[in-house]
Write a protein that holds these residues in place. Structure first.
Motif, mmCIF file in Angstrom:
data_model
loop_
_atom_site.group_PDB
_atom_site.id
_atom_site.type_symbol
_atom_site.label_atom_id
_atom_site.label_comp_id
_atom_site.label_asym_id
_atom_site.label_seq_id
_atom_site.Cartn_x
_atom_site.Cartn_y
_atom_site.Cartn_z
ATOM 1 N N GLY A 121 43.383 78.632 59.436
ATOM 2 C CA GLY A 121 42.643 79.701 58.769
ATOM 3 C C GLY A 121 42.559 80.941 59.636
ATOM 4 O O GLY A 121 42.693 82.070 59.154
ATOM 5 N N THR A 122 42.353 80.734 60.949
ATOM 6 C CA THR A 122 42.211 81.863 61.858
ATOM 7 C C THR A 122 43.541 82.602 62.029
ATOM 8 O O THR A 122 43.583 83.838 62.006
ATOM 9 C CB THR A 122 41.683 81.379 63.230
ATOM 10 O OG1 THR A 122 40.476 80.648 63.006
ATOM 11 C CG2 THR A 122 41.413 82.540 64.153
ATOM 12 N N ALA A 173 45.992 82.708 59.887
ATOM 13 C CA ALA A 173 46.249 83.406 58.627
ATOM 14 C C ALA A 173 45.423 84.689 58.562
ATOM 15 O O ALA A 173 45.904 85.743 58.135
ATOM 16 C CB ALA A 173 45.914 82.501 57.443
ATOM 17 N N TYR A 174 44.179 84.602 59.046
ATOM 18 C CA TYR A 174 43.305 85.773 59.015
ATOM 19 C C TYR A 174 43.812 86.859 59.958
ATOM 20 O O TYR A 174 43.796 88.047 59.625
ATOM 21 C CB TYR A 174 41.872 85.369 59.382
ATOM 22 C CG TYR A 174 40.921 86.527 59.336
ATOM 23 C CD1 TYR A 174 40.515 87.060 58.117
ATOM 24 C CD2 TYR A 174 40.461 87.129 60.511
ATOM 25 C CE1 TYR A 174 39.675 88.145 58.065
ATOM 26 C CE2 TYR A 174 39.620 88.213 60.468
ATOM 27 C CZ TYR A 174 39.228 88.715 59.247
ATOM 28 O OH TYR A 174 38.393 89.805 59.187
#
Lengths: 261, 118
Positions: free
Chosen positions: A226-227, A229-230
């Motif tokens: 998630g990180t 991708a962010y």
């Protein structure tokens, strides 16, 4: 596409209808037939099986509870396993509630939609709720959650009553419903680059971490995926901003290309 | 910590072992959501992590599947997922088409390529 519901009751009914049309109805039905049969085989009563579906409302945690308690595992160990499996609910609830709350929403209004939040309800809420007026979204999500829980309860009862072993191939097909429907529905929901990247990276990183025998592979893999991708999402946004800062200066005398279309 | 379901009674065990350890995360989610607005950048990150969690669960179910699904070969499971995903992409992004194609591929694959480990 959706008629705006005029009252909270109408929004609740719209949620029930969305549940009835969801592909997750089939998934939940298949999953909870298996769960009901498991409760029976491990010596729990039918009311206990029903209560567990209402109170826990999270497939993986329920399977952990019945298999651990049914096989006489220490309660403390089972509780830790359930705690770890439930972590995924935190980001789901935290991502859903800002979409459905209004300034007038109180804490206790959010307890019911938070409790109803499970993978199936989360995926469908995130897809449909943003199209509704904000003040109707909470009632919609409650209707959706109850609409998904009801068939799961029926299936728990059915599975408990049937409780005979399904043929292995049919049992495998029922269990395969969960990963395949999750994959396709999350893919449908992932319209933005950040979601697609998080999904793709999560598919790769978690099994890599699990194969490397890291503890908490799911948690580590998901936070990292998630990180990353962010970070890419921010990078792309930064480059776009930089490009749009340059573009008007370079094309100032002419019309902007966006004006014509 | 070493109490079993027999010592606790089934309903107390359900609440202590099943309900509370799971529900705590939903309540914490409400607390976290209080500080988040729909358009906030932090929410984008939270949603990305939640999406990655689902991806991780899918991957785990395919790699280390529960009971009866373990009776199929890993290759068959992965091929069935790919078939389902391709069907989803090509048939009007229909979830139903994707699930159906994946299930058909799994059953056919399991028949053609049986693994006798159940």
């Amino acid at each position: 596409m959706i008629d705006s519901p005029v009252s909270s009751a109408a929004a609740f009914r719209l949620g029930l209808k969305a549940a009835a049309q969801s592909v997750f109805i089939y998934v939940l039905f298949g999953t909870f037939i298996g769960y009901g049969a498991l409760c029976h085989d491990l010596g729990f009563s039918l009311p206990w099986g029903i209560a567990s579906t209402i109170l826990i409302w999270a497939g993986p945690a329920q399977v952990i509870v019945v298999t651990a308690l049914g096989s006489g595992l220490p309660a403390g160990e089972a509780a830790i396993a359930v705690t770890l499996s439930g972590i995924r609910l935190l980001p789901m609830v935290a991502a859903l509630l800002p979409l459905i709350k209004t300034p007038a929403t109180r804490f206790w209004h959010l307890v019911v939609p938070a409790h109803l939040t499970a993978v199936s309800m989360w995926v469908e809420s995130l897809r449909i709720a943003p199209r509704l007026p904000r003040e109707r979204r909470l009632a919609f999500c409650n209707g959706l959650g109850f609409g998904l829980m009801a068939p799961a309860l029926v299936a728990t009862v059915l599975g408990f009553i049937l409780a005979q072993r399904l043929p292995p191939l049919l049992a495998a097909a029922v269990l395969f419903l969960t990963p395949i429907s999750l994959l396709v529905s999350v893919a449908r929901n992932s319209r933005e680059l950040v979601d697609k990247l998080a999904f793709g990276l999560g598919l790769v990183l978690t099994p890599v971490f699990a194969l490397a025998k890291l503890d908490l592979a799911l948690l580590l893999g998901s936070v990292l995926a998630g990180t990353l991708a962010y970070i890419v999402h921010r990078g792309v946004a930064f480059l776009r901003e930089a490009a749009s800062d340059d573009a008007p200066a370079a094309t100032q005398p002419t019309e902007r290309p966006g004006d014509k279309s | 910590m070493s109490a079993t379901v027999g010592d606790l009674g089934p309903y107390l065990a359900l609440v202590l072992v099943g309900f509370l350890p799971n529900e705590i995360w939903r309540l914490l989610g409400i607390a976290v959501a209080r500080g988040l607005d729909e358009g906030s950048e932090l929410l984008v990150w939270v949603r990305a992590v939640a999406t990655a969690v689902l991806a991780g669960i899918i991957a785990q179910l395919l790699l280390t599947p529960p009971s009866a699904l373990a009776g199929t070969a890993l290759t068959v499971r992965v091929a069935a997922v790919v078939a389902g995903f391709l069907a989803f992409l090509t048939i009007r992004r229909s979830v139903f088409a994707g699930v159906l194609a994946g299930e058909v591929a799994l059953v056919l694959g399991a028949l053609v390529w049986p693994v006798l480990s159940t």
